[in-house]
Scaffold this active site. Structure first.
Site, PDB file in Angstrom:
ATOM      1  N   GLY A   1       0.821  -1.210   0.000  1.00 12.46           N
ATOM      2  CA  GLY A   1       0.000   0.000   0.000  1.00 12.46           C
ATOM      3  C   GLY A   1       0.850   1.252   0.000  1.00 12.46           C
TER       4      GLY A   1
ATOM      5  N   PHE B   1       2.513  10.077   2.761  1.00  8.84           N
ATOM      6  CA  PHE B   1       3.892  10.290   3.210  1.00  8.84           C
ATOM      7  C   PHE B   1       4.805   9.090   2.969  1.00  8.84           C
ATOM      8  CE2 PHE B   1       1.689  13.139   6.431  1.00  8.84           C
ATOM      9  CZ  PHE B   1       1.981  14.305   5.736  1.00  8.84           C
TER      10      PHE B   1
ATOM     11  N   VAL C   1       3.558   1.072   2.637  1.00  8.40           N
ATOM     12  CA  VAL C   1       3.360  -0.012   3.602  1.00  8.40           C
ATOM     13  C   VAL C   1       3.872  -1.304   2.969  1.00  8.40           C
ATOM     14  CG1 VAL C   1       1.718  -1.297   5.027  1.00  8.40           C
ATOM     15  CG2 VAL C   1       1.305   1.132   4.526  1.00  8.40           C
TER      16      VAL C   1
ATOM     17  N   ASP D   1     -12.107   9.335  10.863  1.00 11.54           N
ATOM     18  CA  ASP D   1     -11.953   9.005   9.440  1.00 11.54           C
ATOM     19  C   ASP D   1     -12.556   7.639   9.112  1.00 11.54           C
ATOM     20  OD1 ASP D   1     -11.247   9.663   6.866  1.00 11.54           O
ATOM     21  OD2 ASP D   1      -9.202   8.916   7.032  1.00 11.54           O
TER      22      ASP D   1
END
Length: 689
Positions: free
Chosen positions: A198, A202, A205, A317
Site C-alpha cells: 500500500g 507520506f 506499507v 476518518d
C-alpha cells in the site's frame, strides 16, 4: 520482466506468510540472547524503583504470568491447586455457548469447590461459594460466574507464594526477559522486508517479518523529507501517539502498533498485518451487502470504536477504505493519522472524508468528541448497503455540495430497510448531537442495545466466533500489484535537506508496546529460548563451581548491587575490559572472571559520577582525584540507569558521612580501604541470590 518480478515478490511474500503461521520460531533468522542470571541484582532494583515488583504488575504481564505459573505448578506444591483452578476458570470464560458453560461450570464446581468443601480444606469464603451455587441452582452461567473466586485466588497467591517466587530462579528469568524488553533498539536490520502492499501521502506499507521471532507484520514507512515538504510533522507524531494509546489492552478490531522506530530517512510503524484487502475494495468486487452481512461488520467496528473511545480517542476518518480484513474475514479499523485525543481538550478542526464527516465537524469552531464517529458509522453502514454515502447523491464529487447536504438534508431511508435497521441509522445520522445514538451518556452501549443487534451475543462478537460473510481467497495477495501501487517521484524531495533540528523532532519516536512484545515472544520463541538458556546456564554453573562464582562473593556482605560492566580506565588501554563489579557503601570493587577481587576504588577517591558518550554510546564517567578518569560501559539501558543512580547515591551518602565525622588531626588518610574494614554505611542488600 516487471511482471516476473511482481510474481516472484508475491510468491516470496506468500511463502513467508505460510511459514510464519506454521512455525514462526523456525523462521527466526536472529536469536534473542538472554543476559547472565547476575542481571537480577541490577534489574530487581531497577524494577523496584519503578513499582514493578508487585504481584499485580507481574501477574498481569504475559511473560510474568507464564514464569509465575511455571514456578507454582512445578516448584511449589501448595500453590499448584490455586493456579490450576485459576486456569480452568479462564478456559470457562472463553467458552462460546451457554450449553458448554453449563457442563463446564458443573465440572469446575465438583472438582475445585465441592471436593474441597467435603474435605474441609476449601480456602475460600462462604460468599464466593454461595455466589456460584446460587447461579448454578437457577441454571445461570454467565462468563463471569467464577469472578469472586478469581479475586480470592489472587489474594491467596499475592502473599507468601509471590514472595517465594521473587526468591526463585523464575524471577531471575523474568529479570532477564525484562532486560531484553527494555533494551530494544530496532533498526531495518531487525526485519526482512517483503513486497509493497500500500501507499499513502507520506510513504509506503510493506509486508515484513521480524528477524528474532519470525512473526509477520506490516511496516508503514513515512519519508521524513516528504513529511517536511508537506509540513506533516505534527500529523506523523500524532499518529504515533494515537497508536500508542489504542494498542494496549485486548482489542482485535483495531490495526494496532507493536513498535515504532526511525532511521535517518524514515519513520517506521510496525503494525498488525491484514491480508484480506479493505471493505471499499470488497464493496466494489462483491457489490452491496445484505443487512445480515452488514450487521457482522458493524458489530466488530463498534467494538473497535468502543476501545478507542474508552481511551478518549476520536477516530475521525471512518469509511470502508479504512476497514481492513484479515485472512479469515474479520475486520479492523486502520490508519489513525487523523485520530485525536479528547481527554483534555475537545477538537474543533474540520478533518475527515467528505460524505462521512459529522455536522459538528464541518461547522467551524464547534468542539466535538466521540460523537463524530457515531455519525460517520451511520454514513459508512449506509454505503455498505447502498453503495454510496447518504450525502453523495448521483455520485457528485463536489465537496461543498456534499458538506451542504450533510448539514441540511434529512436522510431518506429506502422502504426496503427493516424497521430495526431504520431505527439504527436514524439514531446514528441525527444531526443534533444531543439526540444521536451513542451520544446520550452511555456511548457504545447505546448502539449495542439497538434492536438491530438483538440477535447478537456481544461476547461472541468480541471472541470473533461469528462466521464472516466474506472470506478473502487464500494463496493470493489481496493488494494491488507493486506496479499499480506505484512509487514516489524522488525529484519531489530532491531539494529538501534534513537538519539536526528536524531529527530532534523524532528523538522520542522509538517505542515498544510491552504487552504486544511479550505476546509475540510467548507465541514464538519463549519456550525454545528458555530451554536453550537453561542448558547454557547449567553448564556455566558447573564450571563456576570450580572457579568461584562472581555472585558468591557478594553473599552475606553489604553489597548494594553487582553485575558485569566494561571498563576503560588505563590511559594506555583503548579497548574495553569486561569485568564483574560490586558496589559497596564505601567502595567499588571489580575482578575478571575467576579472579580474586583485588581492584577497587574508594568513595574517597571519586570526585564525581557523570554520564558521557563514547562513539554514540552512553557511558558512566567517574572522575578520580589527581585528574584521572574511569569510564564504565553497560550492556543495556536499564543497567546504565541503575548503576548511575546507585553509584551517585553511594558517593553522596559517603560524602555526607565524611562531613558528619569530625576530622582526625595529624593522621594521614589512606585512599585504599581494606576489605576487612567495617563498611561506612549500611544500605539495603540487593545480592540477587
Amino acid at each position: 520482466m516487471a511482471d516476473l518480478e511482481a510474481v516472484l515478490a508475491d510468491v516470496s511474500y506468500l511463502m513467508a506468510m505460510e511459514k510464519s503461521k506454521a512455525t514462526p520460531a523456525a523462521r527466526a533468522s536472529k536469536k534473542i540472547l538472554l543476559p547472565e542470571p547476575s542481571i537480577r541484582s541490577v534489574m530487581q532494583k531497577y524494577l523496584e524503583d519503578r513499582g514493578e515488583v508487585t504481584f499485580e504488575k507481574i501477574f498481569s504481564q504475559k511473560l510474568g504470568y507464564l514464569l509465575f505459573r511455571d514456578f507454582c505448578l512445578n516448584h511449589l506444591e501448595e500453590a499448584k491447586p490455586l493456579v490450576e483452578f485459576y486456569e480452568e476458570i479462564k478456559k470457562y470464560e472463553k467458552l462460546e455457548t451457554e450449553e458448554e458453560r453449563v457442563v463446564r461450570s458443573r465440572e469446575i464446581f465438583d472438582s475445585y469447590i465441592m471436593k474441597e468443601l467435603l474435605a474441609c480444606s476449601h480456602p475460600f469464603s462462604k460468599n464466593a461459594t454461595e455466589h456460584v451455587q446460587g447461579h448454578l441452582v437457577k441454571k445461570q452461567v454467565p462468563p463471569d460466574l467464577f469472578q469472586p473466586y478469581i479475586e480470592e485466588i489472587c489474594q491467596n497467591l499475592r502473599g507468601d507464594v509471590f514472595q517465594k517466587f521473587i526468591e526463585s530462579d523464575k524471577f531471575t528469568r523474568f529479570c532477564q526477559w525484562k532486560n531484553v524488553e527494555l533494551n530494544i533498539h530496532l533498526t531495518m536490520n531487525d526485519f526482512s522486508v517483503h513486497r509493497i502492499i500500500g501507499r499513502g501521502g507520506f510513504g509506503e506499507v510493506y509486508g515484513c517479518r521480524k528477524a528474532d521471532t519470525g512473526k509477520m507484520y506490516a511496516m508503514k514507512c513515512l519519508d521524513k523529507k516528504r513529511i517536511k515538504m508537506k509540513q506533516g510533522e505534527t500529523l506523523a507524531l500524532n499518529e504515533r501517539i494515537m497508536l500508542s494509546l489504542v494498542s494496549t489492552g485486548d482489542c482485535p478490531f483495531i490495526v494496532c502498533m507493536s513498535y515504532a522506530f526511525h532511521t535517518p530517512d524514515k519513520l517506521s510503524f510496525i503494525l498488525d498485518l491484514m491480508n484480506g484487502g479493505d471493505l471499499h475494495y470488497h464493496l466494489s468486487q462483491h457489490g452491496v451487502f445484505s443487512e445480515a452481512d452488514m450487521r457482522f461488520y458493524a458489530a466488530e467496528i463498534i467494538l473497535g470504536l468502543e476501545h478507542m473511545h474508552n481511551r478518549f480517542v476520536v477516530y475521525r476518518d471512518l469509511k470502508p477504505a479504512n476497514i481492513l480484513l484479515d485472512e479469515h474475514g474479520h475486520v479492523r479499523i486502520s490508519d489513525l493519522g487523523l485520530a485525536c485525543d479528547f481527554s483534555k481538550k475537545r477538537p474543533h478542526a474540520s478533518v475527515g472524508t467528505h460524505g462521512y464527516m459529522a455536522p459538528e465537524v464541518l461547522q467551524k469552531g464547534v468542539a466535538y468528541d466521540s460523537s463524530a464517529d457515531w455519525f460517520s458509522l451511520g454514513c459508512m453502514l449506509f454505503k455498505l448497503l447502498r453503495g454510496h454515502s447518504p450525502f453523495r447523491q448521483h455520485k457528485t464529487k463536489d465537496k461543498h455540495e456534499i458538506d451542504r447536504m450533510t448539514l441540511t438534508m434529512a436522510v431518506e431511508l429506502p422502504d426496503s430497510f427493516s424497521p430495526e435497521l431504520r431505527s439504527l441509522l436514524e439514531g446514528l445520522l441525527q444531526r443534533d448531537v444531543n439526540r444521536r445514538l451513542g451520544c446520550l451518556g452511555r456511548g457504545a452501549q447505546e448502539v449495542k442495545e439497538s434492536p438491530f443487534f438483538r440477535s447478537l451475543d456481544w461476547q461472541m462478537v468480541f471472541l470473533q466466533k461469528y462466521p464472516p460473510p466474506l472470506i478473502p481467497p487464500r494463496g493470493e495477495v489481496n493488494a494491488a500489484d507493486a506496479f499499480d501501487i506505484g512509487s514516489f517521484d524522488e525529484e519531489d524531495t530532491k531539494g529538501i535537506k534534513l537538519l539536526d533540528s528536524d531529527q530532534e523532532l523524532y528523538r522520542n519516536f522509538p517505542l515498544t508496546i510491552s504487552e504486544r512484545w511479550q505476546q509475540e515472544v510467548a507465541e514464538t520463541v519463549f519456550d525454545t529460548i528458555n530451554a536453550e538458556t537453561d542448558r547454557l546456564e547449567a553448564r556455566k554453573k558447573a564450571k563456576n563451581k570450580q572457579l568461584g562464582h562472581e555472585e558468591d562473593y557478594a553473599l552475606g556482605k553489604d553489597c548494594i548491587v553487582h553485575g558485569y560492566m566494561s571498563k576503560m580506565g588505563n590511559p594506555f588501554l583503548t579497548q574495553w575490559q569486561r569485568r564483574y563489579f560490586y558496589l559497596f557503601p564505601n567502595r567499588l570493587e571489580w575482578r575478571g572472571e575467576g579472579e580474586a577481587p583485588q581492584s577497587l576504588l574508594t568513595m574517597e577517591e571519586i570526585q564525581s559520577v557523570e554520564e558521557t558518550q563514547i562513539k554514540e554510546r552512553k557511558c558512566l564517567l567517574l572522575k578520580i582525584r589527581g585528574g584521572k578518569q574511569f569510564v564504565l560501559q553497560c550492556d543495556s539501558d536499564p543497567e546504565l540507569v541503575q548503576w548511575k543512580k546507585e553509584l551517585r547515591d553511594a558517593y553522596r551518602e559517603a560524602q555526607q558521612l565524611v562531613q558528619r565525622v569530625p576530622k582526625m588531626k595529624n593522621k594521614p588518610r589512606s585512599p585504599v580501604v581494606e576489605l576487612s574494614k567495617v563498611p561506612l554505611i549500611q544500605r539495603g542488600s540487593a545480592n540477587g541470590l
